[in-house]
Motif scaffolding. Sequence first.
Motif, PDB file in Angstrom:
ATOM      1  N   GLY A  74      49.902  31.320 -81.581  1.00  0.00           N
ATOM      2  CA  GLY A  74      49.315  30.658 -80.420  1.00  0.00           C
ATOM      3  C   GLY A  74      50.292  29.692 -79.774  1.00  0.00           C
ATOM      4  N   VAL A  75      50.169  29.520 -78.495  1.00  0.00           N
ATOM      5  CA  VAL A  75      51.068  28.663 -77.726  1.00  0.00           C
ATOM      6  C   VAL A  75      51.123  27.252 -78.313  1.00  0.00           C
ATOM      7  CG1 VAL A  75      51.470  27.639 -75.449  1.00  0.00           C
ATOM      8  CG2 VAL A  75      50.728  30.022 -75.623  1.00  0.00           C
ATOM      9  N   ASP A  76      49.990  26.700 -78.690  1.00  0.00           N
ATOM     10  CA  ASP A  76      49.951  25.332 -79.217  1.00  0.00           C
ATOM     11  C   ASP A  76      50.574  25.208 -80.611  1.00  0.00           C
ATOM     12  OD1 ASP A  76      48.683  24.551 -76.905  1.00  0.00           O
ATOM     13  OD2 ASP A  76      46.673  24.624 -77.780  1.00  0.00           O
ATOM     14  N   ALA A  77      50.717  26.324 -81.317  1.00  0.00           N
ATOM     15  CA  ALA A  77      51.249  26.283 -82.685  1.00  0.00           C
ATOM     16  C   ALA A  77      52.741  26.617 -82.766  1.00  0.00           C
ATOM     17  CB  ALA A  77      50.464  27.248 -83.565  1.00  0.00           C
ATOM     18  N   ARG A  78      53.334  26.982 -81.660  1.00  0.00           N
ATOM     19  CA  ARG A  78      54.755  27.356 -81.669  1.00  0.00           C
ATOM     20  C   ARG A  78      55.611  26.159 -82.045  1.00  0.00           C
ATOM     21  NH1 ARG A  78      54.450  31.485 -76.574  1.00  0.00           N
ATOM     22  NH2 ARG A  78      53.081  32.929 -77.678  1.00  0.00           N
ATOM     23  N   GLY A  79      56.560  26.406 -82.940  1.00  0.00           N
ATOM     24  CA  GLY A  79      57.437  25.344 -83.400  1.00  0.00           C
ATOM     25  C   GLY A  79      56.873  24.559 -84.568  1.00  0.00           C
ATOM     26  N   SER A  80      55.672  24.920 -85.027  1.00  0.00           N
ATOM     27  CA  SER A  80      55.024  24.172 -86.109  1.00  0.00           C
ATOM     28  C   SER A  80      55.286  24.776 -87.489  1.00  0.00           C
ATOM     29  CB  SER A  80      53.510  24.124 -85.875  1.00  0.00           C
ATOM     30  OG  SER A  80      52.952  25.419 -86.041  1.00  0.00           O
ATOM     31  N   GLY A  81      55.980  25.897 -87.548  1.00  0.00           N
ATOM     32  CA  GLY A  81      56.250  26.549 -88.829  1.00  0.00           C
ATOM     33  C   GLY A  81      55.288  27.665 -89.166  1.00  0.00           C
ATOM     34  N   VAL A  82      54.308  27.915 -88.314  1.00  0.00           N
ATOM     35  CA  VAL A  82      53.327  28.972 -88.557  1.00  0.00           C
ATOM     36  C   VAL A  82      54.019  30.325 -88.692  1.00  0.00           C
ATOM     37  CG1 VAL A  82      51.416  30.273 -87.527  1.00  0.00           C
ATOM     38  CG2 VAL A  82      51.380  27.789 -87.516  1.00  0.00           C
ATOM     39  N   ALA A  83      54.945  30.633 -87.796  1.00  0.00           N
ATOM     40  CA  ALA A  83      55.625  31.928 -87.837  1.00  0.00           C
ATOM     41  C   ALA A  83      56.392  32.104 -89.142  1.00  0.00           C
ATOM     42  CB  ALA A  83      56.564  32.077 -86.643  1.00  0.00           C
ATOM     43  N   GLN A  84      57.124  31.088 -89.549  1.00  0.00           N
ATOM     44  CA  GLN A  84      57.905  31.179 -90.787  1.00  0.00           C
ATOM     45  C   GLN A  84      56.992  31.343 -91.998  1.00  0.00           C
ATOM     46  OE1 GLN A  84      61.265  31.388 -90.757  1.00  0.00           O
ATOM     47  NE2 GLN A  84      61.174  31.814 -92.931  1.00  0.00           N
ATOM     48  N   LEU A 122      43.653  49.387 -80.795  1.00  0.00           N
ATOM     49  CA  LEU A 122      44.799  48.934 -81.585  1.00  0.00           C
ATOM     50  C   LEU A 122      44.325  48.449 -82.950  1.00  0.00           C
ATOM     51  CD1 LEU A 122      47.819  47.490 -81.706  1.00  0.00           C
ATOM     52  CD2 LEU A 122      46.442  45.504 -81.146  1.00  0.00           C
ATOM     53  N   PHE A 123      43.217  47.755 -82.987  1.00  0.00           N
ATOM     54  CA  PHE A 123      42.724  47.182 -84.228  1.00  0.00           C
ATOM     55  C   PHE A 123      42.244  48.242 -85.218  1.00  0.00           C
ATOM     56  CE2 PHE A 123      42.276  43.890 -80.963  1.00  0.00           C
ATOM     57  CZ  PHE A 123      43.132  42.945 -81.504  1.00  0.00           C
ATOM     58  N   ASP A 124      41.895  49.420 -84.724  1.00  0.00           N
ATOM     59  CA  ASP A 124      41.499  50.514 -85.613  1.00  0.00           C
ATOM     60  C   ASP A 124      42.688  51.060 -86.400  1.00  0.00           C
ATOM     61  OD1 ASP A 124      38.906  50.296 -84.672  1.00  0.00           O
ATOM     62  OD2 ASP A 124      39.149  51.890 -83.183  1.00  0.00           O
ATOM     63  N   ARG A 125      43.893  50.860 -85.895  1.00  0.00           N
ATOM     64  CA  ARG A 125      45.101  51.357 -86.572  1.00  0.00           C
ATOM     65  C   ARG A 125      45.654  50.361 -87.591  1.00  0.00           C
ATOM     66  NH1 ARG A 125      46.156  52.527 -81.069  1.00  0.00           N
ATOM     67  NH2 ARG A 125      47.705  50.863 -80.987  1.00  0.00           N
ATOM     68  N   VAL A 126      45.133  49.147 -87.593  1.00  0.00           N
ATOM     69  CA  VAL A 126      45.636  48.104 -88.490  1.00  0.00           C
ATOM     70  C   VAL A 126      45.256  48.429 -89.932  1.00  0.00           C
ATOM     71  CG1 VAL A 126      45.421  45.661 -89.102  1.00  0.00           C
ATOM     72  CG2 VAL A 126      45.606  46.344 -86.703  1.00  0.00           C
ATOM     73  N   SER A 127      46.265  48.449 -90.803  1.00  0.00           N
ATOM     74  CA  SER A 127      46.017  48.709 -92.225  1.00  0.00           C
ATOM     75  C   SER A 127      46.033  47.414 -93.037  1.00  0.00           C
ATOM     76  CB  SER A 127      47.064  49.675 -92.772  1.00  0.00           C
ATOM     77  OG  SER A 127      48.367  49.123 -92.656  1.00  0.00           O
ATOM     78  N   ASP A 128      46.785  46.435 -92.592  1.00  0.00           N
ATOM     79  CA  ASP A 128      46.912  45.152 -93.276  1.00  0.00           C
ATOM     80  C   ASP A 128      47.012  44.060 -92.214  1.00  0.00           C
ATOM     81  OD1 ASP A 128      47.627  45.941 -96.253  1.00  0.00           O
ATOM     82  OD2 ASP A 128      48.828  47.237 -94.952  1.00  0.00           O
ATOM     83  N   PHE A 129      46.523  42.882 -92.550  1.00  0.00           N
ATOM     84  CA  PHE A 129      46.656  41.775 -91.601  1.00  0.00           C
ATOM     85  C   PHE A 129      46.773  40.462 -92.354  1.00  0.00           C
ATOM     86  CE2 PHE A 129      42.171  42.515 -92.249  1.00  0.00           C
ATOM     87  CZ  PHE A 129      41.652  41.248 -92.466  1.00  0.00           C
ATOM     88  N   TYR A 130      47.409  39.520 -91.706  1.00  0.00           N
ATOM     89  CA  TYR A 130      47.593  38.163 -92.226  1.00  0.00           C
ATOM     90  C   TYR A 130      47.209  37.221 -91.103  1.00  0.00           C
ATOM     91  CZ  TYR A 130      50.263  40.594 -95.746  1.00  0.00           C
ATOM     92  OH  TYR A 130      50.646  41.449 -96.754  1.00  0.00           O
ATOM     93  N   ILE A 131      46.327  36.287 -91.404  1.00  0.00           N
ATOM     94  CA  ILE A 131      45.870  35.346 -90.386  1.00  0.00           C
ATOM     95  C   ILE A 131      46.032  33.937 -90.927  1.00  0.00           C
ATOM     96  CG2 ILE A 131      43.916  34.569 -88.989  1.00  0.00           C
ATOM     97  CD1 ILE A 131      42.891  37.467 -89.087  1.00  0.00           C
ATOM     98  N   GLU A 132      46.648  33.099 -90.149  1.00  0.00           N
ATOM     99  CA  GLU A 132      46.830  31.694 -90.518  1.00  0.00           C
ATOM    100  C   GLU A 132      45.453  31.052 -90.593  1.00  0.00           C
ATOM    101  OE1 GLU A 132      47.270  27.506 -90.116  1.00  0.00           O
ATOM    102  OE2 GLU A 132      46.470  28.744 -88.498  1.00  0.00           O
ATOM    103  N   GLU A 133      45.249  30.150 -91.545  1.00  0.00           N
ATOM    104  CA  GLU A 133      43.913  29.608 -91.824  1.00  0.00           C
ATOM    105  C   GLU A 133      43.245  28.920 -90.639  1.00  0.00           C
ATOM    106  OE1 GLU A 133      45.237  25.443 -94.014  1.00  0.00           O
ATOM    107  OE2 GLU A 133      44.753  27.183 -95.225  1.00  0.00           O
ATOM    108  N   GLN A 134      44.021  28.390 -89.708  1.00  0.00           N
ATOM    109  CA  GLN A 134      43.451  27.765 -88.506  1.00  0.00           C
ATOM    110  C   GLN A 134      43.386  28.745 -87.333  1.00  0.00           C
ATOM    111  OE1 GLN A 134      42.177  24.610 -88.609  1.00  0.00           O
ATOM    112  NE2 GLN A 134      42.683  24.751 -90.777  1.00  0.00           N
ATOM    113  N   PHE A 135      43.667  30.005 -87.604  1.00  0.00           N
ATOM    114  CA  PHE A 135      43.657  31.074 -86.596  1.00  0.00           C
ATOM    115  C   PHE A 135      44.667  30.839 -85.481  1.00  0.00           C
ATOM    116  CE2 PHE A 135      39.439  30.988 -88.534  1.00  0.00           C
ATOM    117  CZ  PHE A 135      39.375  32.281 -89.038  1.00  0.00           C
TER     118      PHE A 135
END
Length: 128
Positions: free
Chosen positions: A50-60, A16-29
């Motif tokens: 990540g489960v621990d980051a849900r509701g923290s605004g990471v997705a938005q 799957l990772f070989d097909r990735v053309s662009d990626f965005y990663i939150e600084e704390q992973f």
Amino acid sequence: MLIEQSFGRALADVNLFDRVSDFYIEEQFTGAVLLEATQYGLYLSKFAVGVDARGSGVAQDLWQRVLAETGALFWRSRRTNSIHRWYEKIADGFQRRSVWNIYWKGVDLSLLPDLIRFAEEKAPDFVD
């Protein structure tokens, strides 16, 4: 791995990772967005928080960054996925299919039949 932990399932194909053309990663992973370039535009392959980051605004925060830099993309989500209500709010439109809901944002509407077919026929990324 964040992707498997976020989805609660093992990847069916690590290539799957070989097909990735662009990626965005939150600084704390704690979140990541993986995009694939297709003939119909950018396909949002994975949106993981990540489960621990849900509701923290990471997705938005990730979503705003992706939109600012890409402008147009499409994706799918299993109809049983609880995130679909958020996807319905942020997408320009969506199509409910038998297994998947297919969403789009900023795409050329003449491409809808093709990108819906692409997303619906794409093999599952996880082991069920």
